[in-house]
Design a protein around this motif. Structure first.
Motif, PDB file in Angstrom:
ATOM      1  N   GLU B  44      12.378   9.252   8.286  1.00  0.00           N
ATOM      2  CA  GLU B  44      11.867   8.444   9.404  1.00  0.00           C
ATOM      3  C   GLU B  44      11.084   7.244   8.895  1.00  0.00           C
ATOM      4  OE1 GLU B  44       9.517  10.849  12.095  1.00  0.00           O
ATOM      5  OE2 GLU B  44      11.240  12.195  12.412  1.00  0.00           O
ATOM      6  N   LYS B  45      10.389   7.443   7.762  1.00  0.00           N
ATOM      7  CA  LYS B  45       9.580   6.367   7.195  1.00  0.00           C
ATOM      8  C   LYS B  45      10.403   5.490   6.239  1.00  0.00           C
ATOM      9  CE  LYS B  45       4.830   5.896   6.290  1.00  0.00           C
ATOM     10  NZ  LYS B  45       3.868   5.861   5.217  1.00  0.00           N
ATOM     11  N   GLY B  46      11.644   5.884   6.005  1.00  0.00           N
ATOM     12  CA  GLY B  46      12.505   5.117   5.095  1.00  0.00           C
ATOM     13  C   GLY B  46      12.104   5.233   3.637  1.00  0.00           C
ATOM     14  N   VAL B  47      11.586   6.396   3.257  1.00  0.00           N
ATOM     15  CA  VAL B  47      11.184   6.603   1.856  1.00  0.00           C
ATOM     16  C   VAL B  47      12.115   7.625   1.220  1.00  0.00           C
ATOM     17  CG1 VAL B  47       9.207   7.050   0.342  1.00  0.00           C
ATOM     18  CG2 VAL B  47       8.823   6.496   2.752  1.00  0.00           C
ATOM     19  N   THR B  48      12.506   7.381  -0.011  1.00  0.00           N
ATOM     20  CA  THR B  48      13.304   8.356  -0.748  1.00  0.00           C
ATOM     21  C   THR B  48      12.525   8.765  -1.999  1.00  0.00           C
ATOM     22  OG1 THR B  48      14.400   6.767  -2.187  1.00  0.00           O
ATOM     23  CG2 THR B  48      15.418   7.167  -0.022  1.00  0.00           C
ATOM     24  N   PRO B  49      12.896   9.877  -2.613  1.00  0.00           N
ATOM     25  CA  PRO B  49      12.183  10.293  -3.832  1.00  0.00           C
ATOM     26  C   PRO B  49      12.211   9.208  -4.909  1.00  0.00           C
ATOM     27  CG  PRO B  49      13.526  12.092  -3.012  1.00  0.00           C
ATOM     28  CD  PRO B  49      13.872  10.894  -2.174  1.00  0.00           C
ATOM     29  N   ASP B  50      13.236   8.384  -4.928  1.00  0.00           N
ATOM     30  CA  ASP B  50      13.317   7.328  -5.950  1.00  0.00           C
ATOM     31  C   ASP B  50      12.221   6.280  -5.800  1.00  0.00           C
ATOM     32  OD1 ASP B  50      15.505   8.534  -7.069  1.00  0.00           O
ATOM     33  OD2 ASP B  50      16.955   7.386  -5.852  1.00  0.00           O
ATOM     34  N   ASP B  51      11.670   6.184  -4.574  1.00  0.00           N
ATOM     35  CA  ASP B  51      10.593   5.200  -4.360  1.00  0.00           C
ATOM     36  C   ASP B  51       9.264   5.642  -4.963  1.00  0.00           C
ATOM     37  OD1 ASP B  51      12.250   3.532  -2.872  1.00  0.00           O
ATOM     38  OD2 ASP B  51      11.904   4.728  -1.046  1.00  0.00           O
ATOM     39  N   ILE B  52       9.175   6.932  -5.324  1.00  0.00           N
ATOM     40  CA  ILE B  52       7.895   7.462  -5.818  1.00  0.00           C
ATOM     41  C   ILE B  52       7.972   7.590  -7.337  1.00  0.00           C
ATOM     42  CG2 ILE B  52       6.186   9.323  -5.569  1.00  0.00           C
ATOM     43  CD1 ILE B  52       6.811   7.765  -2.936  1.00  0.00           C
ATOM     44  N   LYS B  53       7.342   6.627  -8.011  1.00  0.00           N
ATOM     45  CA  LYS B  53       7.403   6.610  -9.483  1.00  0.00           C
ATOM     46  C   LYS B  53       6.089   7.050 -10.112  1.00  0.00           C
ATOM     47  CE  LYS B  53      11.133   3.301  -9.789  1.00  0.00           C
ATOM     48  NZ  LYS B  53      11.362   3.092  -8.320  1.00  0.00           N
ATOM     49  N   GLY B  54       5.115   7.314  -9.279  1.00  0.00           N
ATOM     50  CA  GLY B  54       3.814   7.744  -9.806  1.00  0.00           C
ATOM     51  C   GLY B  54       2.771   7.713  -8.708  1.00  0.00           C
ATOM     52  N   ARG B  55       1.523   7.954  -9.100  1.00  0.00           N
ATOM     53  CA  ARG B  55       0.418   8.084  -8.151  1.00  0.00           C
ATOM     54  C   ARG B  55       0.250   6.841  -7.276  1.00  0.00           C
ATOM     55  NH1 ARG B  55      -5.375   9.406 -10.709  1.00  0.00           N
ATOM     56  NH2 ARG B  55      -5.675   7.164 -10.559  1.00  0.00           N
ATOM     57  N   ASP B  56       0.550   5.667  -7.862  1.00  0.00           N
ATOM     58  CA  ASP B  56       0.364   4.428  -7.105  1.00  0.00           C
ATOM     59  C   ASP B  56       1.308   4.313  -5.913  1.00  0.00           C
ATOM     60  OD1 ASP B  56      -1.678   3.650  -8.713  1.00  0.00           O
ATOM     61  OD2 ASP B  56      -0.447   2.327  -9.986  1.00  0.00           O
ATOM     62  N   ASP B  57       2.359   5.120  -5.911  1.00  0.00           N
ATOM     63  CA  ASP B  57       3.315   5.061  -4.795  1.00  0.00           C
ATOM     64  C   ASP B  57       3.016   6.101  -3.716  1.00  0.00           C
ATOM     65  OD1 ASP B  57       4.854   3.012  -5.995  1.00  0.00           O
ATOM     66  OD2 ASP B  57       5.813   4.497  -7.300  1.00  0.00           O
ATOM     67  N   LEU B  58       1.974   6.857  -3.930  1.00  0.00           N
ATOM     68  CA  LEU B  58       1.650   7.955  -3.010  1.00  0.00           C
ATOM     69  C   LEU B  58       1.522   7.472  -1.572  1.00  0.00           C
ATOM     70  CD1 LEU B  58       1.000  10.996  -2.964  1.00  0.00           C
ATOM     71  CD2 LEU B  58      -1.381  10.432  -3.448  1.00  0.00           C
ATOM     72  N   TYR B  59       0.934   6.278  -1.411  1.00  0.00           N
ATOM     73  CA  TYR B  59       0.664   5.758  -0.067  1.00  0.00           C
ATOM     74  C   TYR B  59       1.937   5.604   0.766  1.00  0.00           C
ATOM     75  CZ  TYR B  59       2.483   1.168  -1.323  1.00  0.00           C
ATOM     76  OH  TYR B  59       3.321   0.141  -1.671  1.00  0.00           O
ATOM     77  N   LYS B  60       3.094   5.565   0.096  1.00  0.00           N
ATOM     78  CA  LYS B  60       4.358   5.378   0.824  1.00  0.00           C
ATOM     79  C   LYS B  60       4.783   6.626   1.590  1.00  0.00           C
ATOM     80  CE  LYS B  60       6.113   2.165  -2.692  1.00  0.00           C
ATOM     81  NZ  LYS B  60       6.947   2.098  -3.910  1.00  0.00           N
ATOM     82  N   LEU B  61       4.223   7.775   1.182  1.00  0.00           N
ATOM     83  CA  LEU B  61       4.665   9.051   1.768  1.00  0.00           C
ATOM     84  C   LEU B  61       4.003   9.305   3.119  1.00  0.00           C
ATOM     85  CD1 LEU B  61       4.523  11.283  -1.430  1.00  0.00           C
ATOM     86  CD2 LEU B  61       6.593  10.558  -0.210  1.00  0.00           C
TER      87      LEU B  61
END
Lengths: 142, 434
Positions: B44-61
């Motif tokens: 729903e948020k348009g996020v995939t596991p590939d978008d999460i490369k580390g802690r700095d990407d946490l906010y996307k979840l």
């Protein structure tokens, strides 16, 4: 001077009945009783023989309770007696917090209890006017 | 023994970050692959596991909240087959439907490690006798500290809560040196000890590990004096494992979050925006090692502050403040935000019992705030004037803190129900929701 047993009562059903039943069950005879009540709570004031023991019984039952020094005065059972005492105390600069009366075995006299700002001064003022403040011994003499 | 796992607890910030980056990436993949409920939220948020490369990407979840946990009850957030799970725990369900959390054996081992860190931080060693007076059963308190105590090698007394005289009897006969329970139960034990005529110095207690409900610094001092010990705070929630997510060290200045297992964020509870360290907001946890019930960005509703300044105890993990209230048990009375802990602080400062009850109601569209306060023998007087003056002064002090006028009702000591678990402090009769 005598000791009054003062008990905190929550403003809810059955509190007074509970205390009365506890004391009755321990065979405690109450000589005098007065209640001050507010919207929220009440203060039960009792005069009984051996107040220390009575206070312990009440405390053990889970109530907040303390002993308060009060003056007991024997007054003639005639109109104007109370006014006379109040005048003496007020002229002497003693404030009365509260007072209540109870019957004496002697039909011609009544007992008044006074809680005042200064017991010593009050007792001295009264005795100066020939009014005797009673001890526990006087009060409970058979 | 100063640390239970020194290589982890005192790891460099770079090392902690490397663990978090690596574990988060793997965890997001694990959840995406195995938890359809969360996968939907991500899609729903348009996020995939590939978008999460580390802690700095946490906010996307996306966030998870308690209502997600209720909606997904019982298996919707489970990430492994039940055959891999060895246990469940559950929340008390006081705020609605129960939440059930699942554990693999590995999850339990890691959780026990977290609790062991807390016990060692409170001075525990294998020479200690650790009395666990948290409830056992579905509640995580008993199981967590029991497991931690075993790991440290303490002689463990799995007492559970209640039967207070027996608690004190064991404390004396078996020379307990550490007690673990809720702070309100610790206060109750302290009172009972006093009533039994036992002096704190007659007990062997040196440390207490107290958590699972909010408590204040004043309460800490009361408990420390009544039981003759040093009181340590421990934090956790069933949703993330249980106690041991964060714990206090000897400095008693905030709780170290076990960052090798949990990533903490502080967000603005209104907007969901991540706030910089040091700002007050809602605490959000992401479990990066749990396998069975791995919650990503779970909103705790606890309001607190994170502190990354180095701690003199030597631990490098970030510290969280004591929760300053919960964004969901925060009361809004006549438009004013009220945290029950504020009222508790005033009561303790003024010498009243911390056993109180807040009643909120709405009469003719006006909110009313009534507080039942237990009168203590010291405050009793035979004159109405004095008691009423005390009542008025207390109402005034509370008004100064809250900004609204409460009606104080003095009640008899011990007349407010005492729990041996969590205390019911607030009764809100307004029915503003549902």
């Amino acid at each position: 001077m005598i000791k009054q047993i003062s008990v905190f009562l929550e403003n809810k059903k059955g509190q007074l009945a509970d205390v009365a039943a506890i004391l009755g069950g321990k065979n405690i005879n109450l000589h005098a009783l007065s209640i001050a009540d507010t919207q929220d709570f009440g203060i039960l004031r009792l005069i009984a023989e051996n107040p220390e023991a009575v206070a312990e019984i009440v405390k053990d039952a889970g109530y907040i309770c303390s002993l308060t020094d009060v003056l007991a005065v024997s007054v003639p059972h005639t109109p104007g007696s109370l006014a006379h005492i109040v005048q003496i105390l007020s002229a002497g600069g003693v404030d009365i917090e509260y007072t209540y009366a109870f019957a004496s075995a002697d039909a011609d006299r009544a007992y008044m209890v006074f809680r005042v700002s200064d017991n010593m001064t009050a007792a001295a003022l009264l005795s100066g006017e020939g009014l005797k403040t009673l001890s526990e011994k006087d009060l409970f003499a058979k | 023994m100063k640390y239970y796992q020194p290589e982890i607890e005192c790891a460099s910030p770079e090392q902690i970050r490397a663990w978090q980056d690596e574990r988060l990436v793997a965890q997001v993949r694990h959840v995406y692959d195995n938890v359809p409920y969360y996968r939907n939220l991500m899609q729903e948020k348009g996020v995939t596991p590939d978008d999460i490369k580390g802690r700095d990407d946490l906010y996307k979840l996306p966030f998870l909240t308690k209502s997600d946990l209720r909606d997904a009850y019982p298996y919707g957030l489970l990430a492994v087959p039940t055959s891999e799970c060895v246990r469940i725990h559950s929340t008390s369900g006081t705020t609605g439907k129960r939440v059930v959390a699942f554990y693999t054996q590995e999850d339990i081992d890691l959780w026990d490690d977290c609790c062991a860190r807390a016990i060692v931080a409170a001075g525990g060693t294998k020479e200690d006798v650790c009395q666990v007076a948290y409830g056992f059963g579905l509640f995580t308190g008993g199981a967590g500290l029991n497991g931690g105590s075993h790991k440290v090698g303490c002689l463990t007394l799995p007492m559970s809560s209640g039967n207070t005289e027996r608690q004190i009897q064991f404390m004396q006969d078996l020379h307990s040196t550490i007690i673990c329970c809720t702070p309100s139960y610790a206060a109750y034990i302290g009172e009972t000890v006093k009533e039994m005529g036992i002096k704190p110095e007659e007990l062997d207690l040196k440390a207490g590990i107290f958590g699972a409900e909010p408590w204040t610094e004043e309460m800490r001092r009361d408990i420390e004096a009544s039981l003759g010990l040093k009181a340590y705070d421990i934090y956790g929630l069933t949703e993330t494992s249980g106690p041991g997510v964060a714990f206090e060290c000897c400095e008693q200045k905030g709780m170290h979050i076990n960052e090798d297992h949990f990533i903490a964020e502080i967000i603005d509870p209104e907007t969901g925006e991540v706030l910089p360290d040091g700002e007050k907001g809602e605490l959000v946890f992401t479990s990066i090692t749990k396998k069975a019930f791995p919650l990503l960005r779970y909103r705790t509703r606890d309001i607190c502050v994170l502190n990354r300044t180095p701690c003199s105890c030597g631990r490098t993990h970030v510290r969280m403040s004591k929760p300053m209230g919960r964004s969901d048990d925060m009361l809004i009375i006549r438009g004013v935000n009220v945290f029950p802990s504020q009222i508790e602080t005033v009561l303790l400062e003024k010498g009243y019992s911390p056993n109180y009850q807040i009643l909120v109601d709405r009469v003719k569209n006006n909110d009313t705030l009534d507080i039942n306060v237990e009168l203590s023998p010291e405050q009793f007087s035979d004159t109405v004037k004095e008691i009423s003056a005390g009542e008025a002064a207390l109402a005034n002090d509370i008004k100064t803190v809250l900004g609204i006028n409460p009606k104080i009702h003095l009640v008899a000591p011990k007349s407010i129900t005492r729990s041996e678990g969590k205390a019911v402090r607030v009764i809100d009769k307004r029915k503003l929701h549902d």
